[in-house]
Scaffold this motif. Structure first.
Motif, PDB file in Angstrom:
ATOM      1  N   ILE A 184      44.672  32.171  20.347  1.00  0.00           N
ATOM      2  CA  ILE A 184      44.564  31.567  21.554  1.00  0.00           C
ATOM      3  C   ILE A 184      45.727  30.401  21.000  1.00  0.00           C
ATOM      4  N   THR A 185      46.731  29.880  21.770  1.00  0.00           N
ATOM      5  CA  THR A 185      47.693  29.034  21.500  1.00  0.00           C
ATOM      6  C   THR A 185      47.717  27.723  22.301  1.00  0.00           C
ATOM      7  N   ALA A 186      46.565  27.670  23.161  1.00  0.00           N
ATOM      8  CA  ALA A 186      46.519  26.379  23.747  1.00  0.00           C
ATOM      9  C   ALA A 186      45.079  26.359  24.377  1.00  0.00           C
ATOM     10  N   ASP A 187      44.548  25.072  24.797  1.00  0.00           N
ATOM     11  CA  ASP A 187      43.288  24.712  25.603  1.00  0.00           C
ATOM     12  C   ASP A 187      43.113  25.713  26.629  1.00  0.00           C
ATOM     13  N   LEU A 188      42.573  26.997  26.705  1.00  0.00           N
ATOM     14  CA  LEU A 188      42.626  28.029  27.627  1.00  0.00           C
ATOM     15  C   LEU A 188      41.094  28.016  28.224  1.00  0.00           C
TER      16      LEU A 188
END
Length: 302
Positions: A74-78
């Motif tokens: 996961i590369t961002a707050d999602l």
């Protein structure tokens, strides 16, 4: 190392169901002996590795099913909807989650001779890949270090750095390299998401947010939806509702006070949006949350 070794190592530490913080602040271990209900929550920047069992994660219209031997980046707050799909008493679901640091990734990427990533389109903020042998070995060694407290402070950061290197150079690499590459669509969208996370209470025009990250409004909306699976306004709404749930659950606020705290002018609209996301009105949902296992609540969880 084998995936069974990783499952055994996690099981020795996470002996009961739940989410287990560890002596490595960035590392948590997760165990469930039963399937769980779909639960909206927010995943932050990090790597999840399933050692046993299976899980499903839904991001917008994208559905990801993953199990033992797979890794999720996961590369961002999602905002996602997640639940354990394969677990029982004999073979409980077991997983690790390693929080990653964007600045450390950026520094590490700058020190490596990595191929450039095309900038035409932002890849999605979540990627699923088979766990290669080198990454499996590194993550297993990180968990095993928890049994060697005398070496943890020295070797822990080194193994975490190795994991970052292997992520940047492996199948997940293009996602991370886009994220840390200044001027890339992923980097610009991640900046916008970070701003929204800090300012979710404010009413903001999306055209102004596009201008803030130096994109045209149409390009911004296109890349944002591709990267996150939702529109900017949907993303902001989910941030508000997740924070509202956290406030009611852990600070015992009533729905009316909470609605105002997270930026809603109308308590009735807040209740409708809340019911649509969580499947029940605020009071009933919070009562349910206090009496059942969950997949995490609040602003950031796994």
């Amino acid at each position: 190392m084998s995936i069974e070794t990783l499952a055994h190592t996690i099981g020795k530490i996470a002996r009961i169901d739940g989410d287990h913080p560890t002596a490595i602040p960035q590392l948590s271990l997760h165990r469930r002996s039963l399937k769980t209900e779909p639960m909206p929550c927010i995943y932050g920047l990090g790597l999840a590795v399933v050692a046993q069992g299976g899980k499903q994660v839904t991001v917008g219209e994208q559905v990801l099913d993953y199990g033992a031997g797979q890794s999720l980046l996961i590369t961002a707050d999602l905002p996602v909807v997640a639940h354990v799909t394969r677990a029982d008493l004999a073979q409980p679901f077991m997983c690790l989650f390693l929080t990653l640091d964007a600045r450390a990734l950026m520094q590490q990427a700058a020190e490596m001779d990595l191929p450039p990533v095309p900038r035409e389109e932002a890849p999605r903020a979540i990627s699923l890949n088979a766990l290669d042998a080198s990454l499996l070995d590194a993550t297993t060694r990180l968990v095993q270090l928890l049994d060697e407290p005398a070496l943890l402070a020295t070797l822990g950061p080194l193994v975490q750095q190795e994991i970052m290197v292997r992520l940047l150079s492996g199948p997940h690499g293009p996602y991370l390299r886009q994220l840390v590459s200044a001027g890339s669509p992923s980097h610009q969208i991640a900046q916008a998401m970070a701003w929204l996370t800090q300012n979710y209470v404010r009413d903001v025009l999306m055209d102004e947010l596009a201008e803030r990250v130096h994109m045209s409004p149409s390009t911004f909306r296109l890349h944002f939806r591709h990267f996150t699976g939702m529109s900017p306004l949907q993303y902001q709404k989910q941030l508000r509702l997740q924070q509202a749930r956290h406030l009611m659950l852990y600070q015992a606020l009533d729905a009316g006070s909470t609605a105002a705290r997270v930026g809603y002018e109308s308590a009735s609209q807040f209740s409708r949006d809340y019911s649509r996301l969580f499947g029940a009105p605020p009071q009933r949902d919070i009562k349910r949350m206090r009496h059942q296992p969950t997949e995490g609540v609040g602003a950031s969880s796994f």
